[in-house]
Scaffold this active site. Sequence first.
Site: not given
Length: 368
Positions: A165, A237
Site C-alpha cells: 500500500t 495499491k
Amino acid sequence: MSLPPLQQLPADLVSAADYQRYASQYLSANAQAYIDSAAADELSHAANLAAFGRYQLQTRVLADVRGGHCRSELFGLQLSHPLLLAPIAYQKLAHADGERAAAYAATAVGSSMLVSTLASTPLEDIAAAAQAPLWFQLYWQPQRELTLQLVQRAEAAGYRALVLTVDAPLAGVRNAEQRAGFALPPGVYAANLPEQQPLPELETGQSMVFEGFMAQAPSWQDIAWLRAHTRLPILLKGILSPHDALLALEHGVDGLIVSNHGGRVLDTVPASLDALPAIAGVVAGRVPLLLDGGVRRGTDILKALALGASAVLIGRPFVHALAVAGALGVAHLLRILQEELEVAMALTGCRTLADLGPDVLWTPHGKA
C-alpha cells in the site's frame, strides 16, 4: 449494545446494502466509527459510490451465452469470480474470529483475500484457516529489517503475492473517528507487528508530518529494493495517477490496484473508477489492474472490468457481512455478488470475462 452474530440468515438479506443495514445492530458504536468512517467530509468515499451510477449498461438480446462463467486467474490463483476481499485492519472489531473467518469464507467459495499488515490475527494463522492461498498486504515499516521480516513470514506461510500500500504513508484525518473517540478495545491489536511502535522523535519546531511520518515513508528506491528481496509478485495499491502507474512499471511491479483507499486517507481525490480508464490506457495490458473502492453490486464489477480492470476488491461490505454472520455472512455476500455479475454478463451478451469491453457500456447514439 451489539448483538451476537447470526447463525441463520434472514430472508431479507439479499444484497450488500442489506448487510450494511443489519451491521449497525451487530457492530459496537466504536467499531462502526472505524469501519464506516472516511477522511474529512467523506466526499471521496461518496464519490466512489456515485461513480458507478454514472455508467449505464448496453444490453444485448438473443446472444448465445450457454456454458458461460465468470472464472478468472490472477498470479496463479484460480478464482470462481474476479472478486477478492480487500485488506481491512483489525477485523476482530467486527467478529471474534476476525480474519480467520473471512479468509475461510472467501477461499471456500472460490475467492481470495488480501491480508492486512494490521490484521488482528497473525498472518500464519490466517493462512492456515484458508482453504486456498492468499495475498499479503504490506505496510512499509520504519526499518527495512522489519519490512523484510514481514515479507519472509508471508513467503513462508504460502502467500502468493505482496500488495504494498503506497497511498497511506500516514493516516488520514478521519473526523468521524475523532468525534466518536475511537480506540482499539482490549484484545484487538496489530498481531503481526511489535507491540511497541514509538512515534518518530522530533526536535522542537519540526513537523510530525514532514520530519516524522514522511521521513520514514517508502520511495521508488525502496520499491526496487523490495523487488530484489522477494520472489513473489508485487502489486502497488493506491495508484490514481497515470504517471505513477508508468513509474511502477519501470520499477518492475507486477500489478496495480487503482484505489483511493476507500476515501479514508485524503478527501476530494477522484473516485477510483474515474481514475481507472486513464491508467488502463497507459498500462495497455502490460500488467493486471485491480479496482478498489465503491463496489457494491455485480453490475459494479462488470463496469470496472469493462473499463480495464482484471478484478475488483470489496472492503466495507464484507466486514458488514462478517459482523452480521461471520464466515457464513462473508460467503453469502460473495455468492450474491457473483450471481449479480453473472446476470449482468448474460444480459449484456457476455459469455466469459474475455467478452467484456467498453462496448458493454451504453453511450448516446451508440458512439464509443
